[in-house]
Each structure stands twice: as C-alpha cells, then as structure tokens.
Design a protein around this motif. Structure first.
Motif, PDB file in Angstrom:
ATOM      1  N   TRP A 135      12.186 -14.999  44.999  1.00 29.40           N
ATOM      2  CA  TRP A 135      10.634 -15.166  44.738  1.00 29.40           C
ATOM      3  C   TRP A 135      10.009 -16.708  45.053  1.00 29.40           C
ATOM      4  CZ3 TRP A 135       7.874 -11.221  44.765  1.00 29.40           C
ATOM      5  CH2 TRP A 135       8.543  -9.932  44.511  1.00 29.40           C
ATOM      6  N   LEU A 136      11.027 -17.638  45.093  1.00 28.88           N
ATOM      7  CA  LEU A 136      10.593 -18.982  45.404  1.00 28.88           C
ATOM      8  C   LEU A 136       9.472 -19.455  46.336  1.00 28.88           C
ATOM      9  CD1 LEU A 136      13.758 -21.015  43.976  1.00 28.88           C
ATOM     10  CD2 LEU A 136      11.644 -20.056  42.580  1.00 28.88           C
ATOM     11  N   ASP A 137       9.929 -18.677  47.302  1.00 30.24           N
ATOM     12  CA  ASP A 137       9.018 -18.960  48.718  1.00 30.24           C
ATOM     13  C   ASP A 137       7.764 -17.944  48.734  1.00 30.24           C
ATOM     14  OD1 ASP A 137      10.024 -21.322  49.350  1.00 30.24           O
ATOM     15  OD2 ASP A 137      11.629 -20.501  50.415  1.00 30.24           O
ATOM     16  N   GLN A 138       7.823 -16.930  48.111  1.00 30.21           N
ATOM     17  CA  GLN A 138       6.908 -15.663  48.252  1.00 30.21           C
ATOM     18  C   GLN A 138       5.906 -15.768  47.378  1.00 30.21           C
ATOM     19  OE1 GLN A 138       8.785 -11.921  48.005  1.00 30.21           O
ATOM     20  NE2 GLN A 138      10.358 -12.367  49.414  1.00 30.21           N
TER      21      GLN A 138
ATOM     22  N   ARG B  43       5.343  -4.488  41.035  1.00 33.92           N
ATOM     23  CA  ARG B  43       6.292  -4.680  39.848  1.00 33.92           C
ATOM     24  C   ARG B  43       5.994  -6.143  39.250  1.00 33.92           C
ATOM     25  NH1 ARG B  43      11.994  -6.095  41.842  1.00 33.92           N
ATOM     26  NH2 ARG B  43      11.823  -7.852  40.581  1.00 33.92           N
ATOM     27  N   LEU B  44       5.658  -7.082  39.847  1.00 34.17           N
ATOM     28  CA  LEU B  44       5.082  -8.241  39.333  1.00 34.17           C
ATOM     29  C   LEU B  44       3.997  -8.187  38.360  1.00 34.17           C
ATOM     30  CD1 LEU B  44       5.935 -11.147  41.888  1.00 34.17           C
ATOM     31  CD2 LEU B  44       7.443 -10.518  40.051  1.00 34.17           C
ATOM     32  N   GLN B  45       3.020  -7.333  38.803  1.00 32.36           N
ATOM     33  CA  GLN B  45       1.935  -7.040  38.140  1.00 32.36           C
ATOM     34  C   GLN B  45       2.128  -6.430  36.934  1.00 32.36           C
ATOM     35  OE1 GLN B  45      -1.012  -4.970  40.664  1.00 32.36           O
ATOM     36  NE2 GLN B  45      -1.264  -6.903  41.810  1.00 32.36           N
ATOM     37  N   ASN B  46       3.125  -5.577  36.759  1.00 31.93           N
ATOM     38  CA  ASN B  46       3.732  -5.040  35.604  1.00 31.93           C
ATOM     39  C   ASN B  46       4.432  -5.735  34.693  1.00 31.93           C
ATOM     40  OD1 ASN B  46       2.562  -2.386  36.607  1.00 31.93           O
ATOM     41  ND2 ASN B  46       4.422  -1.777  37.206  1.00 31.93           N
ATOM     42  N   LEU B  47       4.705  -6.728  35.211  1.00 34.04           N
ATOM     43  CA  LEU B  47       5.228  -7.985  34.376  1.00 34.04           C
ATOM     44  C   LEU B  47       4.242  -9.004  33.621  1.00 34.04           C
ATOM     45  CD1 LEU B  47       8.566  -8.714  36.425  1.00 34.04           C
ATOM     46  CD2 LEU B  47       8.144  -7.513  34.031  1.00 34.04           C
ATOM     47  N   GLY B  48       2.816  -8.679  34.182  1.00 33.66           N
ATOM     48  CA  GLY B  48       1.802  -9.678  33.914  1.00 33.66           C
ATOM     49  C   GLY B  48       1.706 -10.924  35.064  1.00 33.66           C
ATOM     50  N   LEU B  49       2.338 -11.006  35.991  1.00 33.74           N
ATOM     51  CA  LEU B  49       2.040 -12.002  37.051  1.00 33.74           C
ATOM     52  C   LEU B  49       1.480 -11.376  38.126  1.00 33.74           C
ATOM     53  CD1 LEU B  49       5.749 -13.257  37.067  1.00 33.74           C
ATOM     54  CD2 LEU B  49       3.748 -14.050  35.749  1.00 33.74           C
ATOM     55  N   ARG B  50       0.310 -11.824  38.289  1.00 34.00           N
ATOM     56  CA  ARG B  50      -0.839 -11.492  39.404  1.00 34.00           C
ATOM     57  C   ARG B  50      -1.544 -12.911  39.805  1.00 34.00           C
ATOM     58  NH1 ARG B  50      -2.040  -8.825  34.671  1.00 34.00           N
ATOM     59  NH2 ARG B  50      -1.414  -6.713  35.810  1.00 34.00           N
ATOM     60  N   PRO B  51      -2.379 -12.814  40.986  1.00 29.11           N
ATOM     61  CA  PRO B  51      -3.174 -13.604  41.288  1.00 29.11           C
ATOM     62  C   PRO B  51      -4.371 -13.953  40.113  1.00 29.11           C
ATOM     63  CG  PRO B  51      -2.830 -12.207  43.301  1.00 29.11           C
ATOM     64  CD  PRO B  51      -2.137 -11.553  42.138  1.00 29.11           C
ATOM     65  N   GLY B  52      -4.207 -15.335  39.970  1.00 30.01           N
ATOM     66  CA  GLY B  52      -4.970 -15.733  38.662  1.00 30.01           C
ATOM     67  C   GLY B  52      -4.173 -15.967  37.449  1.00 30.01           C
ATOM     68  N   SER B  53      -3.094 -15.584  37.497  1.00 28.42           N
ATOM     69  CA  SER B  53      -2.210 -15.559  36.069  1.00 28.42           C
ATOM     70  C   SER B  53      -1.913 -17.150  36.028  1.00 28.42           C
ATOM     71  CB  SER B  53      -0.943 -14.833  36.186  1.00 28.42           C
ATOM     72  OG  SER B  53      -1.389 -13.465  36.365  1.00 28.42           O
ATOM     73  N   ILE B  54      -2.107 -17.528  34.758  1.00 28.40           N
ATOM     74  CA  ILE B  54      -1.720 -18.966  34.537  1.00 28.40           C
ATOM     75  C   ILE B  54      -0.337 -18.863  33.857  1.00 28.40           C
ATOM     76  CG2 ILE B  54      -2.336 -20.846  32.818  1.00 28.40           C
ATOM     77  CD1 ILE B  54      -5.333 -19.726  33.178  1.00 28.40           C
ATOM     78  N   PHE B  55       0.444 -19.904  34.213  1.00 27.10           N
ATOM     79  CA  PHE B  55       1.789 -19.850  33.790  1.00 27.10           C
ATOM     80  C   PHE B  55       2.287 -21.250  33.577  1.00 27.10           C
ATOM     81  CE2 PHE B  55       1.973 -20.605  38.316  1.00 27.10           C
ATOM     82  CZ  PHE B  55       2.832 -21.313  38.365  1.00 27.10           C
ATOM     83  N   THR B  56       3.276 -21.546  32.775  1.00 27.98           N
ATOM     84  CA  THR B  56       4.416 -22.698  32.778  1.00 27.98           C
ATOM     85  C   THR B  56       5.622 -22.328  33.379  1.00 27.98           C
ATOM     86  OG1 THR B  56       3.065 -23.289  30.631  1.00 27.98           O
ATOM     87  CG2 THR B  56       5.083 -24.313  30.955  1.00 27.98           C
ATOM     88  N   LEU B  57       6.095 -23.255  34.065  1.00 26.20           N
ATOM     89  CA  LEU B  57       7.410 -23.135  34.547  1.00 26.20           C
ATOM     90  C   LEU B  57       8.469 -23.839  33.583  1.00 26.20           C
ATOM     91  CD1 LEU B  57       9.117 -22.388  36.971  1.00 26.20           C
ATOM     92  CD2 LEU B  57       8.833 -24.759  37.762  1.00 26.20           C
ATOM     93  N   ARG B  58       9.091 -22.756  32.836  1.00 22.64           N
ATOM     94  CA  ARG B  58       9.942 -22.906  31.756  1.00 22.64           C
ATOM     95  C   ARG B  58      11.417 -23.636  32.235  1.00 22.64           C
ATOM     96  NH1 ARG B  58       7.260 -24.779  27.869  1.00 22.64           N
ATOM     97  NH2 ARG B  58       5.478 -23.215  27.261  1.00 22.64           N
ATOM     98  N   LEU B  59      12.067 -23.081  33.280  1.00 20.38           N
ATOM     99  CA  LEU B  59      13.540 -23.472  33.689  1.00 20.38           C
ATOM    100  C   LEU B  59      13.354 -23.235  35.454  1.00 20.38           C
ATOM    101  CD1 LEU B  59      15.661 -21.453  31.170  1.00 20.38           C
ATOM    102  CD2 LEU B  59      15.080 -23.899  31.253  1.00 20.38           C
ATOM    103  N   GLY B  60      14.242 -24.351  35.885  1.00 16.46           N
ATOM    104  CA  GLY B  60      14.098 -24.091  37.372  1.00 16.46           C
ATOM    105  C   GLY B  60      13.070 -25.064  37.981  1.00 16.46           C
ATOM    106  N   PRO B  61      13.072 -24.956  39.385  1.00 13.64           N
ATOM    107  CA  PRO B  61      13.641 -23.889  40.222  1.00 13.64           C
ATOM    108  C   PRO B  61      15.228 -24.483  40.265  1.00 13.64           C
ATOM    109  CG  PRO B  61      12.442 -25.027  41.154  1.00 13.64           C
ATOM    110  CD  PRO B  61      12.050 -25.516  40.140  1.00 13.64           C
TER     111      PRO B  61
END
Length: 85
Positions: free
Chosen positions: A71-74, A33-51
């Motif tokens: 998801w914060l600890d997973q 499900r996360l991969q379908n959202l574009g989040l997978r090992p190797g994905s680069i991200f910016t944390l916009r809000l939170g945690p």
C-alpha cells in the motif's frame, strides 16, 4: 489549505507524520476494503509505525490500521501540520 502539488506517497512519510489521504490508486474492491476500515480520501491520520519492510500502522478516527508494504505507493497523501488536524 493544502495544494495538490504537495502530495506524496504514504511510503515517503516518517513515523509521527500526520496527513490527509488524497487518493487511493487501487482496484475498486480494494478501495472499498480500505473505506470499510475508515480510510478514504479526506481521512486524517497519524503515521504511528513505519514505513518499514512490512508496512505501516496508521491511526485515524481513534482506530489503528496496519497496512502491508504493497500500500505504500498506492496511497497518495498530503502532509499536514499538527494544528491542521
């Protein structure tokens, strides 16, 4: 190049942090499900809000994704410098 020993959980970052997803510790269907959202090992991200008590908002590949606090600890990440992205 980042070292494995520098990994931490998504929940340990602060808003504005940047990083690369190293591993997702979840059952296969949830990882897919996360991969379908574009989040997978190797994905680069910016944390916009939170945690915060509700979760986080990540931006990756021009898409923003809200993830609940479960998801914060997973999700294991490697923080990166802005120029590494």
């Amino acid at each position: 190049m980042q070292l494995e020993s520098t990994s931490c959980t998504l929940g340990s970052l602060k808003a504005g942090s940047r990083g690369r997803i190293q591993n997702i510790r979840a059952p296969e269907d949830e990882r897919r499900r996360l991969q379908n959202l574009g989040l997978r090992p190797g994905s680069i991200f910016t944390l916009r809000l939170g945690p915060d008590r509700r979760g986080v908002v990540l931006e990756s590949g021009g898409t923003r994704v809200a993830l609940g606090k479960e998801w914060l600890d997973q999700i294991l990440v490697v923080p990166t410098a802005p120029e590494a992205i």
